[in-house]
Write a protein that holds these residues in place. Structure first.
Motif, short mmCIF file in Angstrom:
data_model
loop_
_atom_site.label_atom_id
_atom_site.label_comp_id
_atom_site.label_asym_id
_atom_site.label_seq_id
_atom_site.Cartn_x
_atom_site.Cartn_y
_atom_site.Cartn_z
N ASP A 155 1.05 -1.32 0.15
CA ASP A 155 0.06 0.41 0.06
C ASP A 155 1.15 1.12 0.24
N PRO A 156 0.89 2.52 -0.63
CA PRO A 156 1.70 3.49 -1.18
C PRO A 156 1.68 4.58 0.45
N ASP A 157 0.31 3.87 1.07
CA ASP A 157 -0.32 5.02 1.97
C ASP A 157 1.03 4.23 3.32
N ASP A 158 1.49 2.84 3.24
CA ASP A 158 2.30 2.14 4.09
C ASP A 158 3.83 3.09 4.02
N LEU A 159 4.03 3.75 3.12
CA LEU A 159 5.63 4.26 2.79
C LEU A 159 6.04 4.85 3.46
N PRO A 160 7.68 5.12 4.23
CA PRO A 160 7.85 6.23 4.98
C PRO A 160 6.81 7.45 5.12
N LEU A 161 6.95 8.40 3.66
CA LEU A 161 6.82 9.40 3.51
C LEU A 161 5.72 9.06 2.04
N PRO A 162 4.86 10.34 2.09
CA PRO A 162 3.37 10.09 0.90
C PRO A 162 4.89 10.16 -0.42
N LEU A 163 4.16 9.97 -1.54
CA LEU A 163 4.91 9.50 -2.82
C LEU A 163 4.66 11.18 -3.55
N GLY A 164 5.53 11.86 -3.96
CA GLY A 164 4.62 13.12 -4.60
C GLY A 164 5.96 13.46 -5.53
N SER A 165 5.68 14.31 -6.31
CA SER A 165 6.65 14.76 -7.43
C SER A 165 7.19 16.03 -7.03
N PRO A 166 8.82 16.29 -7.29
CA PRO A 166 9.64 16.67 -7.63
C PRO A 166 9.04 18.99 -7.71
N ALA A 167 9.63 19.54 -7.28
CA ALA A 167 9.93 20.81 -7.47
C ALA A 167 10.66 21.32 -7.43
N THR A 168 11.06 22.47 -8.21
CA THR A 168 12.28 22.80 -7.97
C THR A 168 12.54 23.43 -7.05
N ALA A 169 13.74 23.71 -5.94
CA ALA A 169 14.58 23.86 -5.19
C ALA A 169 14.16 25.85 -5.28
N PRO A 170 13.57 26.42 -4.44
CA PRO A 170 13.92 27.23 -4.98
C PRO A 170 15.66 28.16 -4.54
N ARG A 171 15.88 28.24 -5.97
CA ARG A 171 17.13 29.31 -6.14
C ARG A 171 17.94 28.45 -5.72
N GLY A 172 17.77 27.15 -6.15
CA GLY A 172 18.40 26.33 -5.83
C GLY A 172 20.36 25.95 -6.41
N ARG A 173 20.16 26.21 -7.46
CA ARG A 173 21.64 26.63 -7.58
C ARG A 173 22.54 27.57 -7.69
N LEU A 174 22.01 29.06 -6.98
CA LEU A 174 22.44 29.63 -6.97
C LEU A 174 22.59 29.57 -5.76
#
Length: 443
Positions: free
Chosen positions: A406-425
């Motif tokens: 069951d996906p609900d049994d994963l350690p964390l909820p399944l998500g989708s990647p989001a760009t880290a704010p100002r990640g490269r900078l």
């Protein structure tokens, strides 16, 4: 042995990226008692239930647990097993994550947070159980780790962490300055927190042992083979490699900090942070008072330092930042010698034997992620410096999911990647700031 190690490690002291030769990636690569697997340069299996991209701890834990559950598995590694973060790790098998329990609950909610804390509080046991079950020769110690106060003000945070974990029944002990001095052999710390659940390993040897166990369970492992494309044709995932395609029902990208452009935008969800380590020659009796019970240590400084000894008695010192120079000369060597002198002023002059760095995948909230990128395509990612335990338990969790869990049994909820704010900078600014800090501390 010492001179051979210096000669072997020297070609790799250039910056933590995979190089085409077979020079060691770290001290752990040279000293691992688990033999390096022979070159697996044959074509990968053409059709499997599960294809795994990346042959580090996450990929190999996933492969082992999935193969044991009856799936046909193909691991594809661009370089050698453990060549990324797994073989460059400090080797601390810590419980929990960077965030204290209250912050985890605040981020994940009460129920999910409690489950996460239970799982990650018990994560060292999962690692050591695998080591024992598969007789992995990785110089494992189970005497705990020390979170050391770099300044008196840091004791308030450690006291809060102690109280929170103790309330959960964890075997944690708060130390005063005299007690932490006895356990470390250094008078530089103002107290500390010992977590008896934790320990240390040779991380490259652990990685190789997982590979041995995964192969024994039936997983196929191909090394020196970079995945060049990934697409879904409506019936299965097609994983393209120079040695032929692999068709798979499911795919796990297990590349963490070494994620590249295989899946567009995924690397931008992370902030890469360099971590450098240096190792002395074996200290013998001169180092008998340094971490005599075998604990590893990391401190509370904003620019965190790590400290441990290996099975041969080398002192290994690490910090955030990249490698400048090599074991014989350069800024990092000067920094290391200065730090060793401050931590252990009574230690006779020592020689730096090897040095290396690697990349840590940081996330904005310091929590890891499990992303579902598309149907049948997943990536556990963003371990924030806790790769040994996170990679191990996430690999087991992925195997459970892909065998009907069951996906609900994963350690964390399944998500989708989001760009880290100002990640490269942020990454560029951090790199410059940490280099400046290393230079200042080398004075």
């Amino acid at each position: 042995m010492v001179m051979a190690l210096r000669a072997a490690c020297k070609p790799r002291i250039s910056g933590g990226v995979a190089l085409p030769d077979h020079a060691p990636v770290s001290l752990w690569d040279v000293t691992a008692l688990e033999s390096a697997p022979g070159a697996q340069d044959t074509a990968p299996e053409p059709r499997v239930d599960l294809a795994i991209v990346g042959g580090g701890i996450t990929g190999l834990s996933t492969a082992l647990h999935a193969a044991q559950a009856g799936l046909s598995v193909q691991v594809i590694e661009a370089g050698r097993l453990g060549e990324g973060g797994s073989g460059r790790n400090v080797g601390l098998v810590n419980a929990g994550v960077w965030m204290p329990p209250a912050a985890v609950r605040a981020a994940l909610g009460q129920d999910r947070g409690e489950r996460f804390l239970d799982l990650f509080g018990d994560a060292p046991r999962a690692v050591f159980d695998l080591i024992e079950r598969h007789q992995i020769r990785c110089a494992a110690t189970r005497t705990g780790t020390i979170h050391a106060a770099h300044a008196p003000r840091a004791m308030a945070d450690l006291r809060g962490r102690h109280d929170a974990w103790e309330a959960r029944g964890a075997p944690v002990t708060l130390l005063d300055a005299a007690e932490v001095s006895r356990l470390t052999g250094s008078r530089a710390f103002h107290g500390g927190l010992v977590d008896a659940r934790a320990g240390t390993i040779n991380p490259m040897a652990y990685c190789r042992g997982l590979a041995r166990a995964a192969r024994g369970a039936g997983a196929a492992i191909t090394t020196g083979c970079r995945v060049t494309g990934l697409r879904h044709d409506g019936g299965a995932w097609q994983v393209d490699t120079p040695r032929g395609p692999v068709a798979a029902r499911d795919v796990v990208l297990a590349t963490n900090a070494y994620t590249d452009t295989l899946w567009p935008g995924l690397a931008d969800s992370l902030v890469p942070l360099r971590f450098v380590q240096v190792a002395t020659e074996p200290l013998g009796t001169a180092g008998a008072d340094i971490l005599p019970d075998g604990q590893g240590l990391w401190d509370t400084g904003r620019v965190m330092r790590a400290l441990r000894r290996d099975a041969e008695g080398r002192l290994i010192l690490g910090t955030m930042g990249r490698l400048h120079g090599d074991a014989d000369a350069g800024l990092t060597r000067r920094w290391a010698m200065r730090q060793i002198g401050r931590l252990y002023p009574d230690l006779p002059p020592v020689r730096i034997e090897s040095a290396w760095d690697g990349v840590i995948a940081m996330t904005p909230d310091h929590l890891p992620r499990i992303h579902q990128l598309a149907d049948g395509l997943y990536t556990p990612i963003g371990y924030n410096g806790r790769g040994i335990t996170t990679g191990t338990v996430f690999g087991a969790a992925m195997a459970r999911l892909l065998t009907g869990g069951d996906p609900d049994d994963l350690p964390l909820p399944l998500g989708s990647p989001a760009t880290a704010p100002r990640g490269r900078l942020t990454a560029r600014l951090l790199d410059a700031a940490l280099s400046a800090h290393q230079a200042l501390r080398a004075l």
